[in-house]
Design an enzyme around this catalytic site. Structure first.
Site, short mmCIF file in Angstrom:
data_model
loop_
_atom_site.label_atom_id
_atom_site.label_comp_id
_atom_site.label_asym_id
_atom_site.label_seq_id
_atom_site.Cartn_x
_atom_site.Cartn_y
_atom_site.Cartn_z
N ASP A 67 6.38 -18.50 39.43
CA ASP A 67 7.15 -17.94 40.52
C ASP A 67 6.88 -18.77 41.78
OD1 ASP A 67 8.75 -15.63 41.51
OD2 ASP A 67 6.98 -15.29 42.75
N GLU A 104 9.99 -22.17 39.72
CA GLU A 104 10.96 -22.19 40.79
C GLU A 104 10.53 -23.26 41.78
OE1 GLU A 104 12.66 -17.79 41.62
OE2 GLU A 104 10.54 -18.01 42.09
#
Ligand code: CA
Length: 656
Positions: free
Chosen positions: A341, A370
């Site tokens: 993340d 990400e």
């Protein structure tokens, strides 16, 4: 809040912690932090160089009651406090009372705790060997010869089985992920059987480590959260277990889940959230070593996560923590890969060291993240593991938001259209994803709306997708951005979107339920929405059976030929040639390419227009394997010649 230590020679706490002096004096390299269990004795070790005193408290339960024993720990090398208790402590709960230099005392859970009681308020000593399901020693990760073979399926554990539309019994639980023989109301497969039918290689689980926003002590109260609020990083989330009060149960059930996935040929990827802690100064990191684990600016938490804080991966003991935690999950739970993340908050060096450590355990480990942050960070841009620095990352992939937004329009501009739903000028952005974000002569970056560089060294570094848990589902986006279109046309747009993602070079990423048109009723951020919004409605598989069959067929086509799963940029440049507007067809909103090796040739054609387009392809005898209604490896019909009509809003794939 006042700083709890007195770094007298430094004005700001971050200068103290970032100093070479601190790093040299206090970097601990031992592999024994946490509670080290044996039947005869347990040794507790906690790194806390800024602590004046630490007491170890033992409890009979994970919740409630007073400590039945308290020990003062001894300070040793590099700021590590230790205590050995010569008893069998399996199942005993514990916390640390940490007194800082300014005499403030905080109760903290061991940040290395491998088990906890309900709501993660106390660590638990655990005999891990007792948590292994039968046959665990023979459990093997799935085989993944190269990243581009992966078909990832992103799913939230509760969403997967909570709905009444599946016959699964372990509703919303770890064990509900792997129940076989479950069906929807028309008898179509749900759950793990559905995943096998569709042909995914890995499940990607939304946060399944311990997070705080679901109250594990009151699970009868309706609650929901995605779980991006980490509490105990090395412990499975309690609300997904059958009994969160016994710290061993969730460990056992997590392992059982992994084992069953593996038995069914499906790998398990964990979504990990090391970029911030759920709490700020109430986090166990902060209570143990104030301000060390987080980045600060002038003694204030900075917030690149947009969740209140960000961690400081570049600091030696944060880096070590991440590596220790990830290698623990991989070794103890046989995890197949990790999704990071907000990976852009982490520094490149840390990510590379993580990748090296994980690939040493399993060379087939899959790592992606990400490639952005959620806000400004004090870490210099050139040091961040952001998408445009992917070329500096080793065996780590990034999400391709360029193709995501190119296909359907920008995620935040809800009514903005993209390639499939009537937008203009998105061809180059989609082509960019088709090659897996690697350099290709026939892609003109100046025509791309968002991509500014070829950011992948190889397609193995590019995760292609059009829908994820964040933002509108593809279907909801089409409802808003193509309001004027008929349902029939929107389904065509949906099929075209999935064809582009599934047939592109790179790694395929699907959001659970999108293979049969998932809707969240137009909610953009359903992180705390009820089951009525988030649960997978398995009856839609019956309603949109043709969509499911089409997606399944596309995946079988992808699997049938290495041409759809090329490993290197050189291979892509050699095999993939785009057909050209003005030469092969007239007009916009069309993409066509030829994929060719010594034995096979495919022609892939996408027409996003509302009218049919005639396209000139290399002359030959072909089998049509994908058309506007069917997809797969079998010939739907034969085609001979060089001029072929592609129907409105559709895909055509020909094989020679
Ligand atoms: Ca929890």
């Amino acid at each position: 809040m006042s700083t709890k230590i007195d770094p007298s020679q430094f004005v700001y706490i971050e200068e103290f912690y970032n100093s070479e002096e601190f790093k040299e004096k206090y970097t601990y390299t031992g592999d024994d932090l946490g509670s080290n269990y044996s039947k005869e004795a347990t040794t507790f070790k906690v790194w806390a160089p800024t602590a004046k005193k630490i007491l170890l408290q033992l409890f009979e339960k994970g919740v409630g009651g007073e400590p039945y024993e308290v020990y003062e720990m001894e300070k040793g090398e590099k700021g590590v406090y230790a205590k050995t208790v010569s008893k069998d402590l399996n199942g005993v709960y514990y916390t640390y009372l940490v007194t800082s230099l300014d005499d403030d005392t905080e109760e903290a859970v061991d940040v290395y705790a491998r088990a906890t009681g309900a709501n993660g308020k106390r660590g638990m000593v655990v005999d891990l060997s007792s948590t292994n399901p039968e046959g665990w020693e023979n459990d093997k990760r799935v085989h993944l010869a190269k990243n581009t073979d992966a078909v990832l399926y992103e799913v939230h554990i509760r969403d997967f089985s909570i709905s009444e539309t599946t016959s699964a019994k372990n509703k919303g639980k770890l064990l509900g992920m792997v129940e076989t023989g479950t069906v929807n109301s028309e008898g179509l497969a749900t759950g793990i059987d559905h995943l096998k039918e569709l042909g995914v290689t890995h499940v990607h689980l939304l946060p399944s480590f311990d997070y705080f926003s679901v109250d594990e002590e009151n699970l009868d109260t309706p609650q929901f959260n995605w779980g991006y609020d980490p509490l105990n990083y090395n412990v499975p989330e309690g609300s997904y277990s059958s009994n969160p009060f016994d710290g061993a149960v969730r460990i056992k059930e997590y392992k059982e889940m992994v084992q069953k996935f593996h038995e069914n040929g499906i790998g398990v990827v964990m979504d990990v959230v090391y970029n911030h802690t759920g709490y700020n100064d109430e986090s166990y990191f902060h209570k143990t070593v104030p301000y060390y684990y987080h980045r600060t600016f002038e003694n204030q938490f900075t917030d690149a996560s947009a969740c209140g804080n960000e961690t400081a991966s570049e600091r030696s003991m944060v880096r070590k923590y991440m590596i220790d935690s990830l290698t623990y999950w991989m070794k103890e739970y046989h995890i197949d890969g990790f999704r990071f993340d907000l990976m852009g908050i982490h520094d490149i060096e840390t990510m590379n060291q993580i990748s090296d450590a994980l690939h040493e355990i399993s060379p087939e480990c899959i790592i992606y993240g990400e490639g952005w942050t959620g806000g400004p960070s004090p870490l210099a841009e050139e040091l961040r593991a952001v998408k445009n620095n992917t070329t500096k990352l080793r065996r780590i992939a990034a999400f391709d938001d360029n193709i995501r937004d190119g296909i359907k329009g920008h995620v935040f501009n809800l009514d903005e259209k993209g390639f499939v739903n009537g937008g203009e000028g998105y061809e180059e952005e989609v082509k960019f994803g088709i090659v897996g974000a690697v350099s290709h002569d026939q892609i003109d970056l100046s025509k791309c709306k968002t991509a500014t560089k070829f950011w992948a060294n190889n397609p193995t570094q590019c995760v292609n997708y059009v829908e994820a848990h964040d933002n509108l589902t593809l279907w909801d986006k089409l409802l808003i951005s193509a309001e004027e279109a008929s349902e029939e046309d929107r389904i065509k747009m949906d099929l075209l979107s999935n064809a582009i993602v599934i047939l592109s070079q790179g790694i395929v990423f699907l959001h659970a339920g999108m293979d049969f048109i998932r809707t969240k009723g137009g909610e953009e951020n359903s992180f705390a929405s009820p089951d009525s919004v988030n649960a997978i409605d398995w009856d839609r598989k019956s309603t949109y059976k043709n969509v499911f069959d089409y997606n399944k067929g596309l995946l079988s086509l992808r699997k049938s030929s290495p041409l759809f799963r090329l490993e290197t940029a050189e291979e892509v440049r050699a095999a993939l040639t785009f057909l050209e507007e003005g030469v092969n067809w007239q007009g916009k909103n069309v993409i066509g390419y030829v994929l060719k090796n010594e034995t096979e040739q495919f022609v892939v054609l996408y027409n996003a227009n509302k009218t049919a387009v005639e396209i000139t392809i290399p002359e030959g005898d072909y089998e049509v394997v994908v058309n506007e209604t069917q997809a797969g490896v079998e010939a739907i019909e034969q085609f001979t010649g060089s001029k072929i009509e592609v129907p409105p809003i559709s895909t055509l794939v020909l094989k020679k």
